[in-house]
Design a protein around this motif. Structure first.
Motif, PDB file in Angstrom:
ATOM      1  N   VAL A 141       0.859  -1.186   0.000  1.00 28.59           N
ATOM      2  CA  VAL A 141       0.000   0.000   0.000  1.00 28.59           C
ATOM      3  C   VAL A 141       0.893   1.234   0.000  1.00 28.59           C
ATOM      4  O   VAL A 141       1.836   1.309   0.785  1.00 28.59           O
ATOM      5  N   TYR A 184      -9.439   0.853   3.619  1.00 26.51           N
ATOM      6  CA  TYR A 184      -9.795   1.446   4.913  1.00 26.51           C
ATOM      7  C   TYR A 184      -8.946   2.687   5.157  1.00 26.51           C
ATOM      8  O   TYR A 184      -7.755   2.708   4.827  1.00 26.51           O
ATOM      9  N   TYR A 244      -7.764   5.168   8.435  1.00 24.28           N
ATOM     10  CA  TYR A 244      -7.681   5.339   9.887  1.00 24.28           C
ATOM     11  C   TYR A 244      -6.939   6.642  10.177  1.00 24.28           C
ATOM     12  O   TYR A 244      -6.142   7.112   9.378  1.00 24.28           O
ATOM     13  N   PRO A 251      -4.542   3.703  16.108  1.00 23.30           N
ATOM     14  CA  PRO A 251      -5.339   4.184  14.972  1.00 23.30           C
ATOM     15  C   PRO A 251      -6.838   4.088  15.275  1.00 23.30           C
ATOM     16  O   PRO A 251      -7.290   3.152  15.936  1.00 23.30           O
ATOM     17  N   PHE A 285     -10.649   4.220  13.338  1.00 27.76           N
ATOM     18  CA  PHE A 285     -11.304   4.001  12.062  1.00 27.76           C
ATOM     19  C   PHE A 285     -12.021   5.250  11.560  1.00 27.76           C
ATOM     20  O   PHE A 285     -12.675   5.958  12.326  1.00 27.76           O
ATOM     21  N   TYR A 333     -14.562   2.832   5.400  1.00 31.45           N
ATOM     22  CA  TYR A 333     -14.232   1.553   4.767  1.00 31.45           C
ATOM     23  C   TYR A 333     -14.953   1.490   3.426  1.00 31.45           C
ATOM     24  O   TYR A 333     -16.157   1.722   3.355  1.00 31.45           O
ATOM     25  N   LEU A 337      -3.635   6.867   8.112  1.00 32.20           N
ATOM     26  CA  LEU A 337      -3.204   5.569   7.618  1.00 32.20           C
ATOM     27  C   LEU A 337      -4.253   4.983   6.695  1.00 32.20           C
ATOM     28  O   LEU A 337      -5.459   5.095   6.945  1.00 32.20           O
ATOM     29  N   GLU A 371     -10.340 -10.779   7.550  1.00 35.35           N
ATOM     30  CA  GLU A 371      -9.165 -10.679   6.689  1.00 35.35           C
ATOM     31  C   GLU A 371      -8.119  -9.747   7.283  1.00 35.35           C
ATOM     32  O   GLU A 371      -8.440  -8.739   7.902  1.00 35.35           O
ATOM     33  N   THR A 372      -6.867 -10.077   7.031  1.00 31.20           N
ATOM     34  CA  THR A 372      -5.778  -9.217   7.458  1.00 31.20           C
ATOM     35  C   THR A 372      -5.779  -7.948   6.622  1.00 31.20           C
ATOM     36  O   THR A 372      -5.940  -7.984   5.396  1.00 31.20           O
ATOM     37  N   GLN A 373      -5.608  -6.824   7.303  1.00 35.18           N
ATOM     38  CA  GLN A 373      -5.489  -5.539   6.619  1.00 35.18           C
ATOM     39  C   GLN A 373      -4.019  -5.168   6.544  1.00 35.18           C
ATOM     40  O   GLN A 373      -3.290  -5.254   7.534  1.00 35.18           O
ATOM     41  N   TYR A 374      -3.587  -4.743   5.369  1.00 33.37           N
ATOM     42  CA  TYR A 374      -2.204  -4.370   5.114  1.00 33.37           C
ATOM     43  C   TYR A 374      -2.137  -2.853   5.009  1.00 33.37           C
ATOM     44  O   TYR A 374      -2.865  -2.245   4.227  1.00 33.37           O
ATOM     45  N   PHE A 375      -1.240  -2.287   5.804  1.00 31.03           N
ATOM     46  CA  PHE A 375      -1.186  -0.838   5.942  1.00 31.03           C
ATOM     47  C   PHE A 375      -0.116  -0.186   5.082  1.00 31.03           C
ATOM     48  O   PHE A 375       0.934  -0.777   4.801  1.00 31.03           O
ATOM     49  N   GLY A 376      -0.383   1.056   4.711  1.00 29.12           N
ATOM     50  CA  GLY A 376       0.613   1.900   4.093  1.00 29.12           C
ATOM     51  C   GLY A 376       1.412   2.647   5.147  1.00 29.12           C
ATOM     52  O   GLY A 376       1.141   2.510   6.348  1.00 29.12           O
ATOM     53  N   GLY A 414       1.451   5.780   5.792  1.00 29.31           N
ATOM     54  CA  GLY A 414       0.743   6.910   6.369  1.00 29.31           C
ATOM     55  C   GLY A 414       1.164   8.257   5.805  1.00 29.31           C
ATOM     56  O   GLY A 414       2.233   8.403   5.191  1.00 29.31           O
TER      57      GLY A 414
END
Lengths: 114, 115
Positions: free
Chosen positions: B4, B33, B35, B43, B45, B48, B91, B102-107, B109
């Motif tokens: 991301v 998503y 955040y 973080p 929310f 979404y 984020l 599901e696993t969320q994959y973050f950038g 930020g």
């Protein structure tokens, strides 16, 4: 409302030793998921480990393992053989089965001493 | 593949100005998503997306905040009439399909500073 509590704002561990980070949560749901994320100074949240509430077996990922106590609503993270690169903020997070958003605790700052 | 990505990495603006923050999710991920992480906090929310539509925008703090995802890929978070209290790290995360658990994959930020 679901909440996640991390009662240890800061923790410290000697390199190669073991440390346990605490997390408790409050929910009335039975279908949910729990996560530990690591956030180094670079800001990027990195998944450490994931646990499905319906599984009794504790999740493990190499040096990282959890102690999931569903009845007590507790989800602690154990880091074995701590390394300098483990130093970071660690966040516990909850996800309800049919929801999209993660609910995070306030985090625990882990320091690793050489 | 690429993770991301978020741009800009840092944004400094003046109170009252308009800002746009961009998120490029992992290729093929339909769920996205946003955040907000204030200093010393976890973080929180905001919104979404499932595809192009906002599936849940209950976390947006007020009507100054708006987000779009017109083609189901890149998303833009828009903040009007910025206030000093909007200063935070924003984020973005994505997941494969948005199905439960599901696993969320973050950038990495975007750090927003409102002067």
């Amino acid at each position: 409302a679901q909440t996640v509590t991390q009662s240890q704002p800061e923790m410290s561990v000697q390199e190669a030793e073991t440390v346990t980070l605490s997390c408790t949560y409050d929910t009335s749901e039975s279908d949910y998921y729990l996560f530990w994320y690591k956030q180094p100074p670079s800001r990027q949240m990195i998944l450490v480990i994931r646990q499905e509430a319906y599984k009794q077996q504790n999740a493990t990922e190499n040096r990282f393992s959890v102690n999931f106590q569903k009845a007590a609503k507790s989800f602690s993270l154990k880091i074995s053989d701590s390394q300098l690169g483990d130093a970071a903020m660690y966040f516990c997070a909850y996800l309800w089965g049919s929801q999209g958003n993660l609910i995070f605790g306030k985090g625990t700052k882990l320091s690793v001493k050489p | 593949g690429a993770g991301v990505s978020q741009t800009p990495s840092n944004k400094v603006t003046e109170k009252g100005k308009y800002v746009e923050l961009r998120c490029d999710p992992i290729s093929g991920h339909t769920a996205l998503y946003w955040y907000r992480q204030s200093l010393g906090q976890g973080p929180e929310f905001l919104i979404y997306f499932q595809g192009t539509g906002a599936a849940d925008d209950s976390g947006l703090p007020n009507d100054r905040f708006f987000a779009v995802r017109p083609e189901g890929s890149v998303s833009t978070l828009k903040i009007q009439r910025t206030e000093r209290g909007d200063s935070a790290v924003y984020l973005c995360a994505s997941s494969s399909s948005g199905r439960g658990g599901e696993t969320q994959y973050f950038g990495p930020g975007t750090r927003l500073l409102v002067l």
